[in-house]
Design a protein around this motif. Sequence first.
Motif, PDB file in Angstrom:
ATOM      1  N   ASP A 153      70.613  10.981  58.757  1.00 14.57           N
ATOM      2  CA  ASP A 153      69.189  10.247  58.610  1.00 14.57           C
ATOM      3  C   ASP A 153      68.764  10.039  57.336  1.00 14.57           C
ATOM      4  O   ASP A 153      68.374  11.092  56.647  1.00 14.57           O
ATOM      5  CB  ASP A 153      68.624  10.929  59.815  1.00 14.57           C
ATOM      6  CG  ASP A 153      67.048  10.170  59.894  1.00 14.57           C
ATOM      7  OD1 ASP A 153      67.155   9.338  60.728  1.00 14.57           O
ATOM      8  OD2 ASP A 153      65.918  10.332  59.254  1.00 14.57           O
ATOM      9  N   VAL A 154      68.413   8.827  57.153  1.00 12.74           N
ATOM     10  CA  VAL A 154      67.970   8.755  55.516  1.00 12.74           C
ATOM     11  C   VAL A 154      66.521   9.368  55.462  1.00 12.74           C
ATOM     12  O   VAL A 154      66.424   9.747  54.457  1.00 12.74           O
ATOM     13  CB  VAL A 154      67.674   7.120  55.503  1.00 12.74           C
ATOM     14  CG1 VAL A 154      67.095   6.948  54.217  1.00 12.74           C
ATOM     15  CG2 VAL A 154      68.881   6.390  55.594  1.00 12.74           C
ATOM     16  N   GLY A 155      65.771   9.450  56.400  1.00 11.84           N
ATOM     17  CA  GLY A 155      64.602   9.991  56.101  1.00 11.84           C
ATOM     18  C   GLY A 155      64.363  11.524  56.088  1.00 11.84           C
ATOM     19  O   GLY A 155      63.462  12.152  55.528  1.00 11.84           O
ATOM     20  N   LEU A 156      65.675  12.451  56.130  1.00 10.00           N
ATOM     21  CA  LEU A 156      65.976  13.569  56.048  1.00 10.00           C
ATOM     22  C   LEU A 156      66.924  14.224  54.965  1.00 10.00           C
ATOM     23  O   LEU A 156      67.156  15.278  54.667  1.00 10.00           O
ATOM     24  CB  LEU A 156      66.454  14.087  57.297  1.00 10.00           C
ATOM     25  CG  LEU A 156      65.534  14.062  58.487  1.00 10.00           C
ATOM     26  CD1 LEU A 156      66.503  14.485  59.865  1.00 10.00           C
ATOM     27  CD2 LEU A 156      64.339  14.685  58.418  1.00 10.00           C
ATOM     28  N   VAL A 157      66.810  13.373  53.785  1.00  8.97           N
ATOM     29  CA  VAL A 157      67.550  13.382  52.507  1.00  8.97           C
ATOM     30  C   VAL A 157      67.058  14.578  51.848  1.00  8.97           C
ATOM     31  O   VAL A 157      65.944  14.702  51.798  1.00  8.97           O
ATOM     32  CB  VAL A 157      67.642  12.054  51.572  1.00  8.97           C
ATOM     33  CG1 VAL A 157      68.336  12.528  50.476  1.00  8.97           C
ATOM     34  CG2 VAL A 157      68.539  10.918  52.369  1.00  8.97           C
ATOM     35  N   GLY A 158      67.928  15.503  51.412  1.00  5.85           N
ATOM     36  CA  GLY A 158      67.232  16.556  50.815  1.00  5.85           C
ATOM     37  C   GLY A 158      67.235  17.755  51.703  1.00  5.85           C
ATOM     38  O   GLY A 158      66.803  18.842  51.301  1.00  5.85           O
TER      39      GLY A 158
ATOM     40  N   LEU B 239      60.051  17.836  58.983  1.00  6.26           N
ATOM     41  CA  LEU B 239      60.650  18.951  59.988  1.00  6.26           C
ATOM     42  C   LEU B 239      60.162  18.131  61.633  1.00  6.26           C
ATOM     43  O   LEU B 239      60.907  18.536  62.368  1.00  6.26           O
ATOM     44  CB  LEU B 239      59.236  20.142  59.986  1.00  6.26           C
ATOM     45  CG  LEU B 239      59.511  21.120  60.755  1.00  6.26           C
ATOM     46  CD1 LEU B 239      59.018  22.760  60.040  1.00  6.26           C
ATOM     47  CD2 LEU B 239      58.429  21.145  61.984  1.00  6.26           C
ATOM     48  N   ARG B 240      58.911  17.585  61.564  1.00  6.42           N
ATOM     49  CA  ARG B 240      58.739  16.965  62.874  1.00  6.42           C
ATOM     50  C   ARG B 240      59.749  15.745  63.348  1.00  6.42           C
ATOM     51  O   ARG B 240      60.207  15.805  64.430  1.00  6.42           O
ATOM     52  CB  ARG B 240      57.441  16.159  62.822  1.00  6.42           C
ATOM     53  CG  ARG B 240      56.397  17.075  62.708  1.00  6.42           C
ATOM     54  CD  ARG B 240      56.024  17.663  64.141  1.00  6.42           C
ATOM     55  NE  ARG B 240      55.260  18.853  63.992  1.00  6.42           N
ATOM     56  CZ  ARG B 240      55.449  19.918  64.749  1.00  6.42           C
ATOM     57  NH1 ARG B 240      56.314  20.129  65.582  1.00  6.42           N
ATOM     58  NH2 ARG B 240      54.676  20.875  64.557  1.00  6.42           N
TER      59      ARG B 240
ATOM     60  N   ALA C 189      66.450  15.742  67.264  1.00  6.45           N
ATOM     61  CA  ALA C 189      67.235  16.437  68.152  1.00  6.45           C
ATOM     62  C   ALA C 189      66.831  16.472  69.503  1.00  6.45           C
ATOM     63  O   ALA C 189      67.841  16.398  70.353  1.00  6.45           O
ATOM     64  CB  ALA C 189      67.041  17.874  67.476  1.00  6.45           C
ATOM     65  N   SER C 190      65.617  16.325  69.784  1.00  6.80           N
ATOM     66  CA  SER C 190      65.357  16.191  71.334  1.00  6.80           C
ATOM     67  C   SER C 190      65.607  14.849  71.986  1.00  6.80           C
ATOM     68  O   SER C 190      65.715  14.795  73.238  1.00  6.80           O
ATOM     69  CB  SER C 190      63.737  16.289  71.603  1.00  6.80           C
ATOM     70  OG  SER C 190      62.927  15.212  70.798  1.00  6.80           O
ATOM     71  N   GLY C 191      66.020  13.806  71.143  1.00  2.11           N
ATOM     72  CA  GLY C 191      66.369  12.536  71.612  1.00  2.11           C
ATOM     73  C   GLY C 191      67.838  12.516  72.104  1.00  2.11           C
ATOM     74  O   GLY C 191      68.149  11.507  72.693  1.00  2.11           O
TER      75      GLY C 191
ATOM     76  N   ALA D 125      63.723  26.542  64.129  1.00  2.27           N
ATOM     77  CA  ALA D 125      63.942  27.466  63.262  1.00  2.27           C
ATOM     78  C   ALA D 125      63.895  27.337  61.574  1.00  2.27           C
ATOM     79  O   ALA D 125      64.222  27.710  60.766  1.00  2.27           O
ATOM     80  CB  ALA D 125      65.017  28.348  63.526  1.00  2.27           C
ATOM     81  N   MET D 126      63.043  26.176  61.721  1.00  2.31           N
ATOM     82  CA  MET D 126      63.090  25.453  60.013  1.00  2.31           C
ATOM     83  C   MET D 126      62.064  26.018  59.250  1.00  2.31           C
ATOM     84  O   MET D 126      60.940  26.187  59.780  1.00  2.31           O
ATOM     85  CB  MET D 126      63.302  23.839  60.267  1.00  2.31           C
ATOM     86  CG  MET D 126      64.333  23.352  60.894  1.00  2.31           C
ATOM     87  SD  MET D 126      64.216  21.490  60.774  1.00  2.31           S
ATOM     88  CE  MET D 126      62.934  21.343  61.990  1.00  2.31           C
ATOM     89  N   GLU D 127      62.201  25.929  58.035  1.00  3.88           N
ATOM     90  CA  GLU D 127      61.181  26.301  57.025  1.00  3.88           C
ATOM     91  C   GLU D 127      60.933  25.175  56.227  1.00  3.88           C
ATOM     92  O   GLU D 127      61.791  24.435  55.794  1.00  3.88           O
ATOM     93  CB  GLU D 127      61.518  27.640  56.130  1.00  3.88           C
ATOM     94  CG  GLU D 127      61.783  28.800  57.029  1.00  3.88           C
ATOM     95  CD  GLU D 127      62.193  29.925  56.254  1.00  3.88           C
ATOM     96  OE1 GLU D 127      62.403  29.806  55.103  1.00  3.88           O
ATOM     97  OE2 GLU D 127      62.206  31.070  56.839  1.00  3.88           O
ATOM     98  N   ILE D 128      59.680  25.146  55.724  1.00  4.99           N
ATOM     99  CA  ILE D 128      59.478  24.036  54.637  1.00  4.99           C
ATOM    100  C   ILE D 128      59.544  24.608  53.518  1.00  4.99           C
ATOM    101  O   ILE D 128      58.884  25.653  53.145  1.00  4.99           O
ATOM    102  CB  ILE D 128      57.879  23.583  54.934  1.00  4.99           C
ATOM    103  CG1 ILE D 128      57.634  22.872  56.495  1.00  4.99           C
ATOM    104  CG2 ILE D 128      57.414  22.643  53.765  1.00  4.99           C
ATOM    105  CD1 ILE D 128      56.357  22.577  56.695  1.00  4.99           C
ATOM    106  N   GLU D 129      60.223  24.027  52.571  1.00  2.00           N
ATOM    107  CA  GLU D 129      60.324  24.409  51.158  1.00  2.00           C
ATOM    108  C   GLU D 129      59.212  24.389  50.541  1.00  2.00           C
ATOM    109  O   GLU D 129      58.315  23.626  50.565  1.00  2.00           O
ATOM    110  CB  GLU D 129      61.411  23.431  50.252  1.00  2.00           C
ATOM    111  CG  GLU D 129      62.627  23.343  50.880  1.00  2.00           C
ATOM    112  CD  GLU D 129      63.744  22.406  50.053  1.00  2.00           C
ATOM    113  OE1 GLU D 129      62.893  21.566  49.641  1.00  2.00           O
ATOM    114  OE2 GLU D 129      64.849  22.372  50.206  1.00  2.00           O
TER     115      GLU D 129
END
Length: 113
Positions: A58-63, A87-88, A94-96, A106-110
């Motif tokens: 997904d392009v929006g989740l790069v990095g 995160l959202r 994933a839910s889709g 279980a994710m964390e924001i950098e």
Amino acid sequence: MIKRSLVLAGLVLAIVLGSLGLTAFATDNPPTIAALGAASDVLDSTLHDKVETLLRTDVGLVGSQFRVNARTGVVTVGGTVPDEHSLRRALDLASGVRGVREVRNAMEIESPK
């Protein structure tokens, strides 16, 4: 009329007893239980692969860095994302995925560097 009712009652009783017998067979038969467990493992593996591929491409989740775990339709997504929006987005993606019953975060924001 009474004869018809007795025949109907006998038919219903036969169906119920037959169903109970099949249920007992399925729960007491180790090969059947093993086959159901193997099917669940294949489904979990497929869900893992689908969710992980979707998140990583997904392009929006790069990095972002992801760890995906799937067990009986429950997907846990871990790792790090740059912000709350990412995160959202990851949780929504994933839910889709078809077959996912629940998504756990279980994710964390950098933290800023």
